[in-house]
Write a protein that holds these residues in place. Structure first.
Motif, short mmCIF file in Angstrom:
data_model
loop_
_atom_site.label_atom_id
_atom_site.label_comp_id
_atom_site.label_asym_id
_atom_site.label_seq_id
_atom_site.Cartn_x
_atom_site.Cartn_y
_atom_site.Cartn_z
N LYS A 1 -1.73 -7.36 -6.54
CA LYS A 1 -2.18 -6.25 -5.70
C LYS A 1 -1.80 -4.88 -6.25
O LYS A 1 -2.61 -3.95 -6.19
CB LYS A 1 -1.64 -6.40 -4.28
N ILE A 2 -0.59 -4.75 -6.82
CA ILE A 2 -0.17 -3.38 -7.17
C ILE A 2 0.36 -3.20 -8.59
O ILE A 2 0.52 -2.07 -9.04
CB ILE A 2 0.87 -2.82 -6.18
N SER A 3 0.67 -4.28 -9.32
CA SER A 3 1.30 -4.11 -10.62
C SER A 3 0.30 -3.81 -11.72
O SER A 3 -0.81 -4.34 -11.72
CB SER A 3 2.10 -5.36 -11.00
N ASN A 4 0.71 -2.97 -12.67
CA ASN A 4 -0.11 -2.71 -13.86
C ASN A 4 0.12 -3.78 -14.91
O ASN A 4 -0.82 -4.29 -15.51
CB ASN A 4 0.25 -1.34 -14.46
N ASN B 1 0.84 -1.21 0.00
CA ASN B 1 0.00 0.00 0.00
C ASN B 1 0.87 1.26 0.00
O ASN B 1 0.55 2.25 -0.67
CB ASN B 1 -0.92 0.00 1.22
N THR C 1 -7.09 -7.04 -8.34
CA THR C 1 -5.88 -6.62 -9.04
C THR C 1 -5.91 -5.11 -9.17
O THR C 1 -6.92 -4.46 -8.91
CB THR C 1 -5.77 -7.25 -10.44
N GLN C 2 -4.79 -4.55 -9.61
CA GLN C 2 -4.69 -3.10 -9.79
C GLN C 2 -5.70 -2.60 -10.82
O GLN C 2 -6.15 -1.46 -10.76
CB GLN C 2 -3.26 -2.74 -10.23
N LYS C 3 -6.07 -3.47 -11.75
CA LYS C 3 -7.02 -3.09 -12.81
C LYS C 3 -8.46 -3.49 -12.48
O LYS C 3 -9.35 -3.36 -13.32
CB LYS C 3 -6.60 -3.75 -14.12
N THR D 1 2.26 1.78 -3.46
CA THR D 1 1.21 2.32 -4.33
C THR D 1 1.02 3.81 -4.09
O THR D 1 0.89 4.60 -5.04
CB THR D 1 -0.12 1.58 -4.09
#
Length: 342
Positions: free
Chosen positions: A206-209, A181, A302-304, A184
């Protein structure tokens, strides 16, 4: 922002040669969080060390903001490294220095004036949530707090790129989430490009594009994280997705349950983003004379957006089942009919 072209690293010893990184080419956009995932020995840690020249490439290019890091020498390389921060699995803190002195260390090396150092250190302490612990030594900190110091230190020189080498592998799940977090938030606040090396799909989801999957020194699969979750192509990628979406005991139980059904149709439904909130199953039960038995459901964020799967068993007239499947497909929910549930 970052263009990696035909990057190779060969380690040579008396016992032979090892190709740690094998012809890797990637483009990473400015301001994105890019994940690189692989099991032990895949070459991912060597790869990230090539990006800031902790390892010299055997061949290839590492172009960051228009400058080929692989070609720089001495003073040019030192200056370029100041724009590439790095955090490590085991923190790499100086144990005889306090929190504030650890963060100040790269600024001292860069010969920044003392007053500027003090101001910058306090900004970073506030940014990573360590206010009140400025004078603590690493031995007095938890694992998560140590990594926060490592992150602050990596940000000291206002880098354009932050490299994270298994940055959460030594942490418990709750602390891992807090560090992710934080990364991010830093990405959003500073517009920093982050490259994240890991063997944990939870970290990627959790954080990757976008994500690149490494195996045997090569990138075997690459793409948008959500797309990789939905349609993993390589066997190794499927294993990583299984880390998050799978449960071996549940899958074995599901296989046994499905084997007991002599009639009807088993569907695996794939929900993406806002579609995870649609009441598709209840609508099917209302509109068609079919019985719907939910066998298994899984969802991850997911990030998306959210990604979920639902396995259901439909019974009824074959024609009605086909109409129900058609209805589900028209809602943009992806449908697998009689899938392999292993």
């Amino acid at each position: 922002m970052i263009s990696i072209k035909n990057l190779q690293k060969v380690f040579t010893s008396s016992s032979g040669s090892v190709q740690a990184v094998d012809d890797v080419s990637l483009d990473i956009e400015k301001g994105e969080i890019y994940g690189v995932i692989g099991y032990s020995g895949a070459g991912k840690s060597t790869f990230i060390r090539l990006l800031n020249r902790l390892e010299d490439p055997t061949s290839g290019e590492v172009i960051i903001d228009g400058q080929d890091i692989a070609k720089l020498r001495n003073g040019q390389l030192r200056k370029a490294r100041q724009e590439i921060g790095m955090i490590y699995q085991h923190f790499n803190l100086l144990w005889s220095r306090t929190v504030k002195d650890n963060i100040a260390f790269p600024l001292e090396i860069a010969k920044v004036p003392k007053a500027e150092i003090n101001k910058r250190v306090q900004e970073l302490i506030d940014l990573v949530g360590l206010s009140g612990r400025e004078d603590y030594f690493p031995s007095q900190l938890s694992g998560g707090q140590k990594q926060r110091v490592g992150i602050a230190r990596a940000l000291a020189n206002n880098p354009k790129v932050l490299l994270c080498d298994e940055a959460t592998s030594a942490l418990d799940p709750e602390t891992t989430d807090s560090i992710l977090n934080l990364l991010t938030d830093i990405n959003k606040q500073l517009g920093l490009t982050i490259i994240l090396i890991t063997h944990e799909m939870h970290v990627i989801s959790k954080i990757s594009n976008r994500v690149a999957v490494m195996e045997g020194g090569q990138v075997v699969e690459e793409g948008d994280v959500l797309e990789v979750f939905r349609h993993p192509k390589q066997k190794v990628t499927k294993r990583f997705v299984q880390q998050v979406m799978g449960d071996k005991e549940q899958d074995d139980a599901l296989e046994a349950i499905v084997a007991e059904y002599e009639s009807g149709t088993v569907l695996r439904l794939h929900f993406v983003g806002e579609k995870t909130n649609q009441a598709v199953i209840s609508e099917v039960a209302k509109q068609y004379p079919v019985a719907v038995n939910i066998l298994q459901g899984k969802i991850t964020q997911t990030q998306k957006g959210a990604y979920g799967t639902l396995v259901v068993h439909l019974t009824g007239d074959d024609d009605d089942i086909q109409k129900a499947i058609q209805y589900i497909s028209e809602t943009s929910v992806e449908v697998e009919v009689n899938p392999n549930v292993e």
